[in-house]
Design a protein around this motif. Structure first.
Motif, PDB file in Angstrom:
ATOM      1  N   TRP A  58      23.240 -30.006  14.260  1.00  0.00           N
ATOM      2  CA  TRP A  58      23.064 -29.510  12.903  1.00  0.00           C
ATOM      3  C   TRP A  58      23.914 -28.252  12.690  1.00  0.00           C
ATOM      4  N   LEU A  59      23.862 -27.329  13.628  1.00  0.00           N
ATOM      5  CA  LEU A  59      24.669 -26.107  13.515  1.00  0.00           C
ATOM      6  C   LEU A  59      26.157 -26.428  13.492  1.00  0.00           C
ATOM      7  N   TYR A  60      26.567 -27.409  14.252  1.00  0.00           N
ATOM      8  CA  TYR A  60      27.973 -27.820  14.279  1.00  0.00           C
ATOM      9  C   TYR A  60      28.400 -28.360  12.912  1.00  0.00           C
ATOM     10  N   ALA A  61      27.503 -29.123  12.287  1.00  0.00           N
ATOM     11  CA  ALA A  61      27.826 -29.730  10.992  1.00  0.00           C
ATOM     12  C   ALA A  61      27.730 -28.742   9.831  1.00  0.00           C
ATOM     13  N   TYR A  62      26.736 -27.837   9.881  1.00  0.00           N
ATOM     14  CA  TYR A  62      26.455 -26.996   8.715  1.00  0.00           C
ATOM     15  C   TYR A  62      26.706 -25.516   8.911  1.00  0.00           C
ATOM     16  N   GLY A  63      26.910 -25.090  10.132  1.00  0.00           N
ATOM     17  CA  GLY A  63      27.220 -23.694  10.385  1.00  0.00           C
ATOM     18  C   GLY A  63      26.000 -22.851  10.686  1.00  0.00           C
ATOM     19  N   PRO A  64      26.215 -21.560  10.885  1.00  0.00           N
ATOM     20  CA  PRO A  64      25.141 -20.631  11.263  1.00  0.00           C
ATOM     21  C   PRO A  64      23.983 -20.647  10.267  1.00  0.00           C
ATOM     22  N   ALA A  65      22.783 -20.384  10.811  1.00  0.00           N
ATOM     23  CA  ALA A  65      21.583 -20.413   9.965  1.00  0.00           C
ATOM     24  C   ALA A  65      20.490 -19.572  10.593  1.00  0.00           C
ATOM     25  N   LYS A  66      19.503 -19.228   9.780  1.00  0.00           N
ATOM     26  CA  LYS A  66      18.297 -18.584  10.292  1.00  0.00           C
ATOM     27  C   LYS A  66      17.522 -19.619  11.103  1.00  0.00           C
ATOM     28  N   PRO A  67      16.805 -19.185  12.129  1.00  0.00           N
ATOM     29  CA  PRO A  67      16.003 -20.135  12.905  1.00  0.00           C
ATOM     30  C   PRO A  67      15.029 -20.939  12.049  1.00  0.00           C
ATOM     31  N   SER A  68      14.423 -20.316  11.054  1.00  0.00           N
ATOM     32  CA  SER A  68      13.476 -21.040  10.197  1.00  0.00           C
ATOM     33  C   SER A  68      14.176 -22.137   9.400  1.00  0.00           C
ATOM     34  N   THR A  69      15.378 -21.857   8.934  1.00  0.00           N
ATOM     35  CA  THR A  69      16.155 -22.854   8.200  1.00  0.00           C
ATOM     36  C   THR A  69      16.500 -24.021   9.124  1.00  0.00           C
ATOM     37  N   LEU A  70      16.902 -23.691  10.332  1.00  0.00           N
ATOM     38  CA  LEU A  70      17.256 -24.703  11.309  1.00  0.00           C
ATOM     39  C   LEU A  70      16.042 -25.578  11.634  1.00  0.00           C
ATOM     40  N   ALA A  71      14.897 -24.963  11.873  1.00  0.00           N
ATOM     41  CA  ALA A  71      13.676 -25.718  12.185  1.00  0.00           C
ATOM     42  C   ALA A  71      13.325 -26.682  11.062  1.00  0.00           C
ATOM     43  N   GLU A  72      13.397 -26.191   9.839  1.00  0.00           N
ATOM     44  CA  GLU A  72      13.078 -27.031   8.688  1.00  0.00           C
ATOM     45  C   GLU A  72      14.084 -28.167   8.549  1.00  0.00           C
ATOM     46  N   ALA A  73      15.359 -27.877   8.757  1.00  0.00           N
ATOM     47  CA  ALA A  73      16.409 -28.878   8.581  1.00  0.00           C
ATOM     48  C   ALA A  73      16.281 -30.038   9.556  1.00  0.00           C
ATOM     49  N   VAL A  74      15.819 -29.767  10.768  1.00  0.00           N
ATOM     50  CA  VAL A  74      15.697 -30.834  11.772  1.00  0.00           C
ATOM     51  C   VAL A  74      14.243 -31.292  11.944  1.00  0.00           C
ATOM     52  N   ALA A  75      13.361 -30.815  11.069  1.00  0.00           N
ATOM     53  CA  ALA A  75      11.951 -31.217  11.064  1.00  0.00           C
ATOM     54  C   ALA A  75      11.256 -30.931  12.393  1.00  0.00           C
ATOM     55  N   MET A  76      11.470 -29.713  12.905  1.00  0.00           N
ATOM     56  CA  MET A  76      10.791 -29.264  14.120  1.00  0.00           C
ATOM     57  C   MET A  76       9.933 -28.055  13.776  1.00  0.00           C
ATOM     58  N   ASP A  77       8.860 -27.868  14.544  1.00  0.00           N
ATOM     59  CA  ASP A  77       8.064 -26.681  14.284  1.00  0.00           C
ATOM     60  C   ASP A  77       8.831 -25.452  14.792  1.00  0.00           C
ATOM     61  N   ARG A  78       8.516 -24.322  14.193  1.00  0.00           N
ATOM     62  CA  ARG A  78       9.268 -23.093  14.472  1.00  0.00           C
ATOM     63  C   ARG A  78       9.126 -22.630  15.919  1.00  0.00           C
TER      64      ARG A  78
END
Length: 156
Positions: A58-78
């Motif tokens: 996800w980071l490779y495709a969309y670039g840097p992000a906040k951990p919360s954004t990343l968790a939400e984007a991949v549907a994982m708990d924080r």
């Protein structure tokens, strides 16, 4: 075409029979995809669980992000995301920097080594897909892609 597939498709099956065959083929696709994801994740880093590859991809495709954004984007708990981020940082695959908009928060990004590992893992996936479709005509590949896109698109 495999014999079992040909047998299921013979004798002008009804729409219901075709839908059942579609279900069988989709299950085969999902199983193959899961197995390929496992191999790709191992190529990314064998010491990490496959979920780490999802974060990195996800980071490779969309670039840097906040951990919360990343968790939400991949549907994982924080908490799981935070744990994986920590392990990936220890392995020098991720780095964090202060968020310029919120000094209490951080931004997570792939390191150059992390990007290289993602590319290597994606090559594993790509090679497998290319091998499966190498003998297809351009028209067959276009038709399959078009139908798959239509299948995956939300109905309006």
């Amino acid at each position: 075409m495999s014999t079992k597939f040909a047998d299921r498709m013979s004798d002008d099956p009804s729409r219901r029979d075709l839908e059942l065959v579609l279900g069988v083929e989709l299950n085969a696709l999902l199983s193959a995809s899961r197995a390929l994801t496992e191999r790709s994740a191992a190529a990314f880093h064998p010491a990490l669980q496959p979920a780490a590859f999802h974060l990195a991809r996800w980071l490779y495709a969309y670039g840097p992000a906040k951990p919360s954004t990343l968790a939400e984007a991949v549907a994982m708990d924080r908490s799981s995301t935070s744990s994986l981020i920590g392990r990936m940082k220890n392995l020098k695959l991720l780095e964090s920097t202060p968020d310029p908009d919120d000094k209490r928060a951080v931004i997570i990004a792939l390191t150059p080594a992390g990007e290289a590992q993602v590319r290597e893992a994606l090559d594993v996936r790509g090679t497998t897909f290319f091998e499966r479709t190498a003998h297809w005509s351009t028209d067959d590949l276009r038709t399959f892609t078009t139908l798959l896109h239509a299948f995956n698109s939300p109905r309006e």
